[in-house]
Design a protein around this motif. Sequence first.
Motif, mmCIF file in Angstrom:
data_model
loop_
_atom_site.group_PDB
_atom_site.id
_atom_site.type_symbol
_atom_site.label_atom_id
_atom_site.label_comp_id
_atom_site.label_asym_id
_atom_site.label_seq_id
_atom_site.Cartn_x
_atom_site.Cartn_y
_atom_site.Cartn_z
ATOM 1 N N LEU A 239 0.779 -1.410 0.064
ATOM 2 C CA LEU A 239 0.130 -0.273 -0.259
ATOM 3 C C LEU A 239 1.071 1.091 0.319
ATOM 4 N N GLY A 240 2.136 1.071 0.819
ATOM 5 C CA GLY A 240 2.818 2.533 0.950
ATOM 6 C C GLY A 240 3.760 2.265 -0.546
ATOM 7 N N ALA A 241 3.999 1.163 -1.215
ATOM 8 C CA ALA A 241 4.385 1.273 -2.347
ATOM 9 C C ALA A 241 3.145 1.809 -3.451
ATOM 10 N N LEU A 242 2.301 1.551 -3.600
ATOM 11 C CA LEU A 242 1.778 2.727 -4.324
ATOM 12 C C LEU A 242 1.421 3.864 -4.448
ATOM 13 N N ARG A 243 1.166 4.284 -2.721
ATOM 14 C CA ARG A 243 1.841 5.767 -2.042
ATOM 15 C C ARG A 243 2.804 6.266 -3.647
ATOM 16 N N VAL A 244 3.788 5.707 -3.086
ATOM 17 C CA VAL A 244 4.766 6.558 -3.826
ATOM 18 C C VAL A 244 4.626 6.058 -5.628
ATOM 19 N N LEU A 245 4.408 5.105 -5.914
ATOM 20 C CA LEU A 245 4.597 4.686 -7.781
ATOM 21 C C LEU A 245 3.047 5.427 -8.120
ATOM 22 N N ALA A 246 2.100 5.839 -7.506
ATOM 23 C CA ALA A 246 1.370 7.439 -7.478
ATOM 24 C C ALA A 246 1.804 8.794 -7.509
ATOM 25 N N LEU A 247 2.453 9.492 -7.289
ATOM 26 C CA LEU A 247 3.406 10.609 -7.031
ATOM 27 C C LEU A 247 4.184 10.169 -8.111
ATOM 28 N N LEU B 85 8.738 9.564 -21.403
ATOM 29 C CA LEU B 85 8.134 10.061 -20.025
ATOM 30 C C LEU B 85 7.000 9.588 -20.556
ATOM 31 N N TRP B 86 5.813 9.362 -21.626
ATOM 32 C CA TRP B 86 4.284 9.014 -22.019
ATOM 33 C C TRP B 86 4.400 7.635 -21.681
ATOM 34 N N VAL B 87 5.501 7.031 -22.337
ATOM 35 C CA VAL B 87 5.692 5.443 -22.134
ATOM 36 C C VAL B 87 5.749 5.133 -20.392
ATOM 37 N N VAL B 88 6.559 5.403 -19.579
ATOM 38 C CA VAL B 88 7.173 5.077 -18.449
ATOM 39 C C VAL B 88 5.718 6.135 -17.841
ATOM 40 N N ALA B 89 5.108 7.257 -18.073
ATOM 41 C CA ALA B 89 3.847 7.115 -17.213
ATOM 42 C C ALA B 89 2.428 5.807 -16.965
ATOM 43 N N HIS B 90 2.663 5.643 -18.173
ATOM 44 C CA HIS B 90 1.190 4.971 -18.014
ATOM 45 C C HIS B 90 1.608 3.590 -18.088
ATOM 46 N N CYS B 91 2.421 3.163 -18.170
ATOM 47 C CA CYS B 91 3.314 1.790 -18.158
ATOM 48 C C CYS B 91 3.190 1.427 -16.406
ATOM 49 N N LEU B 92 3.312 2.869 -16.137
ATOM 50 C CA LEU B 92 3.554 2.735 -13.786
ATOM 51 C C LEU B 92 2.274 2.698 -13.879
ATOM 52 N N LEU C 198 -0.208 1.428 -15.105
ATOM 53 C CA LEU C 198 -1.125 -0.336 -15.807
ATOM 54 C C LEU C 198 -0.935 -0.909 -14.561
ATOM 55 N N PHE C 199 0.643 -0.684 -13.960
ATOM 56 C CA PHE C 199 0.828 -1.356 -13.345
ATOM 57 C C PHE C 199 0.771 -1.444 -11.919
ATOM 58 N N ILE C 200 0.029 -0.073 -11.606
ATOM 59 C CA ILE C 200 -1.128 0.430 -10.408
ATOM 60 C C ILE C 200 -1.708 -0.249 -10.412
ATOM 61 N N PHE C 201 -2.874 -0.418 -11.479
ATOM 62 C CA PHE C 201 -4.241 -0.847 -11.717
ATOM 63 C C PHE C 201 -3.413 -2.318 -11.580
ATOM 64 N N PHE C 202 -2.736 -2.813 -11.694
ATOM 65 C CA PHE C 202 -2.933 -4.736 -11.485
ATOM 66 C C PHE C 202 -2.585 -4.892 -10.116
ATOM 67 N N VAL C 203 -1.319 -4.183 -9.109
ATOM 68 C CA VAL C 203 -1.505 -4.326 -7.906
ATOM 69 C C VAL C 203 -2.282 -4.398 -7.376
ATOM 70 N N ALA C 204 -3.578 -3.112 -7.016
ATOM 71 C CA ALA C 204 -4.778 -2.748 -6.761
ATOM 72 C C ALA C 204 -5.587 -3.794 -6.915
ATOM 73 N N THR C 205 -5.336 -4.567 -7.669
ATOM 74 C CA THR C 205 -6.907 -6.014 -8.671
ATOM 75 C C THR C 205 -6.185 -7.133 -7.410
ATOM 76 N N ASP C 206 -4.692 -6.876 -7.657
ATOM 77 C CA ASP C 206 -4.117 -8.449 -6.850
ATOM 78 C C ASP C 206 -4.236 -8.088 -5.420
ATOM 79 N N LEU C 207 -3.945 -7.147 -4.487
ATOM 80 C CA LEU C 207 -4.666 -6.404 -3.538
ATOM 81 C C LEU C 207 -6.454 -6.846 -2.770
ATOM 82 N N THR C 208 -7.252 -6.541 -3.851
ATOM 83 C CA THR C 208 -8.425 -6.873 -3.807
ATOM 84 C C THR C 208 -8.791 -8.204 -3.903
#
Length: 503
Positions: free
Chosen positions: A338-346, A376-383, A385-395
């Motif tokens: 959850l802490g990692a997700l906050r860092v990734l979102a920032l 910048l665009w690629v890294v931002a959108h890939c991160l 998508l990764f946030i979405f997948f981690v949130a899905t896993d935690l759910t």
Amino acid sequence: MSQKQLKEAFISNLNGTSLLEISVGLSVPPLCLLCRGLLLILYHLHYGKPVSSRKCSLLLDFLVLVSPLLFSCTILSPVLSFVPVILAAFCAGIFSKICSRRKQESRVPFGQIVKEFQQTCLDPEYIPAITVFRVYVNVMTAISILAVDFPQYPRRYAKAETYGTGAMDLGVGAFVFGNALVCPEVRHKSHVTQPKFSSLARQLFSVWPLVSLGVGRLLSVKSIDYHEHTSEYGVHWNFFFTLASVRLAASLLLAIFPKNKSWIVALTLAALHQLILNTTSLKTFLLHGSSGGDSRVGFLDANREGLLSLVGYVATYLASVQVGLWLLQCRSSVKGWLGALRVLALTVLVLFVSLHVSQAHADPVSRRMANLSFCLWVVAHCLMLFIFFVATDLTLVFTKLLVKGSRVPCSWSVVKPPNSNKKLGTAAVPAGREDELCLISAINKNQLLFFLLANVMTGAVNILVDTIHSKAAFALCILHLYMFVNCLIMSILHAKNIVLKFW
């Protein structure tokens, strides 16, 4: 015009879509994954056992994980914003059903489950979101490379000619990003006692399949006079050559510079590339050739897009290596992630602000040049998508705590904390059995073969079918058959434990 010229014109001179539509589209795969997981948990709750039939498992995975993507990028594209809403509502309905069934069976109180969820330990050796990210990028790429030849695939999703953010433009960068997440430098495969450059020979050997595939594609395309978008990579260059070159160049740079500073090297490369584009005649040469009239004389001129964009792709790769190293830091609890997700979102927020500044003061996003904005665009959108997948896993972790013994393939195994109450929680679930009946695991085992098969079948369909003038029903049938055959082959190989990797 000939059929070849018609198809080339059909995929040329396009301008992409908006960043918002790309972001909305990226929410579809995680919701499909969540839907599949909740359906499996509900099945276990109802029957007291997981799905045991390979046929049923493959059919469920294909219908829930793949088919919605096909519809989203074809006939549902005009109402794309409603697709995530419908999927989210469906997931909410399944979750509500699970909760109501669980209450009837007088399980552990819901409040205790919430408390336990916060203390839950996760398997630190395996981050399923990385696997899912790489597989889904492969699946979406496979869908797009054939769907783009049908009129039902919106032209705004195809690769932009010079500037623009098409879905397929992101797919190219995401492929590079996903490869970097699991590269040897991230997985610490290089032995510390070996010289820094000793791994380069192994890297050179490891890319020979990509070089071979690039040569094979070049020869086959030229021999059958297959339609191609020349301004994409050039006359002789293709994406296989780009992947091989990026891997080698990045390995060389990582042998010189510290791995944990790769983001600095990436930023420096991307900024210098942008500076040179803006202050020299390189941009004019890249867009218009040496003569200014889109000449293709000599190897460099003929393949200028593929060769000169390598700098941007290497920068994207190195930035992704930094992400991979950070992700593999030991986080063995829900609280840690959850802490990692906050860092990734920032981080995503900072990248999007930087993208806005870059587009306003340097250049708009250009896959053709792989400029700073593109990186910048690629890294931002890939991160994202990764946030979405981690949130899905935690759910799914939380839902598995509600239904004791339930299993979801390619999701985190729950590990009971040493000091937890024995009445709470679930025992650790063996990962092996969970992954046996799983399309994601099947594709993950043979990702390069999956990509190769998709390319071969795309060529075959284009030779046999007049894709440009196809009706919607016919196009959807062809696309579903094409994807199902590829997925079926991967599932058969997975069932027989065959991995076609010998390099």
